[in-house]
Design an enzyme around this catalytic site. Structure first.
Site, PDB file in Angstrom:
ATOM      1  N   HIS A 194      -9.059  -4.850   4.609  1.00  0.00           N
ATOM      2  CA  HIS A 194      -9.902  -4.690   5.791  1.00  0.00           C
ATOM      3  C   HIS A 194     -11.287  -4.189   5.407  1.00  0.00           C
ATOM      4  O   HIS A 194     -11.501  -3.698   4.285  1.00  0.00           O
ATOM      5  CB  HIS A 194      -9.261  -3.738   6.806  1.00  0.00           C
ATOM      6  CG  HIS A 194      -8.746  -2.454   6.242  1.00  0.00           C
ATOM      7  ND1 HIS A 194      -9.543  -1.555   5.604  1.00  0.00           N
ATOM      8  CD2 HIS A 194      -7.488  -1.926   6.212  1.00  0.00           C
ATOM      9  CE1 HIS A 194      -8.805  -0.516   5.233  1.00  0.00           C
ATOM     10  NE2 HIS A 194      -7.548  -0.725   5.565  1.00  0.00           N
TER      11      HIS A 194
HETATM   12  P1  TYD Z   1      -3.427   0.625   7.373  1.00  0.00           P
HETATM   13  O1  TYD Z   1      -4.857   0.610   7.806  1.00  0.00           O
HETATM   14  O2  TYD Z   1      -2.705  -0.668   7.368  1.00  0.00           O
HETATM   15  O3  TYD Z   1      -3.310   1.303   5.927  1.00  0.00           O
HETATM   16  P2  TYD Z   1      -3.936   0.795   4.534  1.00  0.00           P
HETATM   17  O4  TYD Z   1      -5.403   0.662   4.751  1.00  0.00           O
HETATM   18  O5  TYD Z   1      -3.615   1.848   3.587  1.00  0.00           O
HETATM   19  O6  TYD Z   1      -3.281  -0.483   4.146  1.00  0.00           O
HETATM   20  O7  TYD Z   1      -2.655   1.687   8.274  1.00  0.00           O
HETATM   21  C1  TYD Z   1      -1.258   1.718   8.395  1.00  0.00           C
HETATM   22  C2  TYD Z   1      -0.902   2.270   9.766  1.00  0.00           C
HETATM   23  O8  TYD Z   1      -1.318   3.611   9.911  1.00  0.00           O
HETATM   24  C3  TYD Z   1      -1.552   1.487  10.882  1.00  0.00           C
HETATM   25  O9  TYD Z   1      -0.596   1.377  11.939  1.00  0.00           O
HETATM   26  C4  TYD Z   1      -2.683   2.344  11.352  1.00  0.00           C
HETATM   27  C5  TYD Z   1      -2.202   3.734  11.026  1.00  0.00           C
HETATM   28  N1  TYD Z   1      -3.287   4.655  10.634  1.00  0.00           N
HETATM   29  C6  TYD Z   1      -3.639   5.717  11.489  1.00  0.00           C
HETATM   30  O10 TYD Z   1      -3.055   5.876  12.574  1.00  0.00           O
HETATM   31  N2  TYD Z   1      -4.616   6.556  11.098  1.00  0.00           N
HETATM   32  C7  TYD Z   1      -5.286   6.410   9.934  1.00  0.00           C
HETATM   33  O11 TYD Z   1      -6.205   7.219   9.610  1.00  0.00           O
HETATM   34  C8  TYD Z   1      -4.934   5.307   9.057  1.00  0.00           C
HETATM   35  C9  TYD Z   1      -5.651   5.095   7.766  1.00  0.00           C
HETATM   36  C10 TYD Z   1      -3.918   4.467   9.467  1.00  0.00           C
END
Ligand code: TYD
Length: 140
Positions: A55
């Site tokens: 992302h």
């Molecule tokens: P995600 O953005 O997919 O993690 P990464 O970037 O490590 O692959 O996030 C995983 C899940 O956690 C998603 O449902 C969103 C949630 N999340 C939060 O609620 N708060 C946060 O600060 C982060 C980074 C993720």
């Protein structure tokens, strides 16, 4: 001279206040890193079969640090790409907003600490690479 992606995403080296009792690494917002820290999260129990991130963020800036173990982060602005191996608790990489990132190749003991400039807001995440490229194009 034109600013490269490497210039925009510098490797940071943090103060090591270690002594004979062990290591101590200090990171102060707006000092060791270029933003005020609003959020901290960490990723562990990932392995070398998964790719995380995938992302870009419209607003958030990040610093990624492997406080244990190692991982890699692939960073792109849609044109250039760099790969950073995070493998030292006193090193980090700064990732500004509107940069695409993938984290992968996590060692089994990897603890990837992420410092962020914002509170979590899902609406500022761009999770589709084609949409990201379009947004970058529009910013020109
Ligand atoms: P995600 O953005 O997919 O993690 P990464 O970037 O490590 O692959 O996030 C995983 C899940 O956690 C998603 O449902 C969103 C949630 N999340 C939060 O609620 N708060 C946060 O600060 C982060 C980074 C993720």
């Amino acid at each position: 001279m034109k600013e490269t992606l490497k210039d925009r995403c510098p490797i940071l080296t943090f103060a090591d206040l270690g002594d004979e009792r062990g290591k101590l690494v200090v990171i102060e917002g707006e000092r060791a890193i270029p933003f005020r820290i609003e959020r901290v999260f960490y990723i562990y129990d990932s392995d070398d079969t998964v790719v995380r991130g995938q992302h870009a963020n419209r607003e958030s800036e990040f610093v990624l640090i492997n406080v244990a173990g190692q991982s890699k982060v692939r960073i792109t602005d849609g044109k250039e790409e760099i790969i950073v191996e995070l493998n030292k608790p006193m090193m980090g990489v700064y990732i500004p907003n509107m940069i695409w990132k993938d984290m992968y190749d996590f060692s089994s003991d990897s603890v990837l600490l992420v410092l962020a400039s914002t509170h979590y807001d899902d609406s500022e995440y761009i999770r589709d690479y084609d949409e990201y490229l379009k947004c970058v194009e529009k910013m020109k």
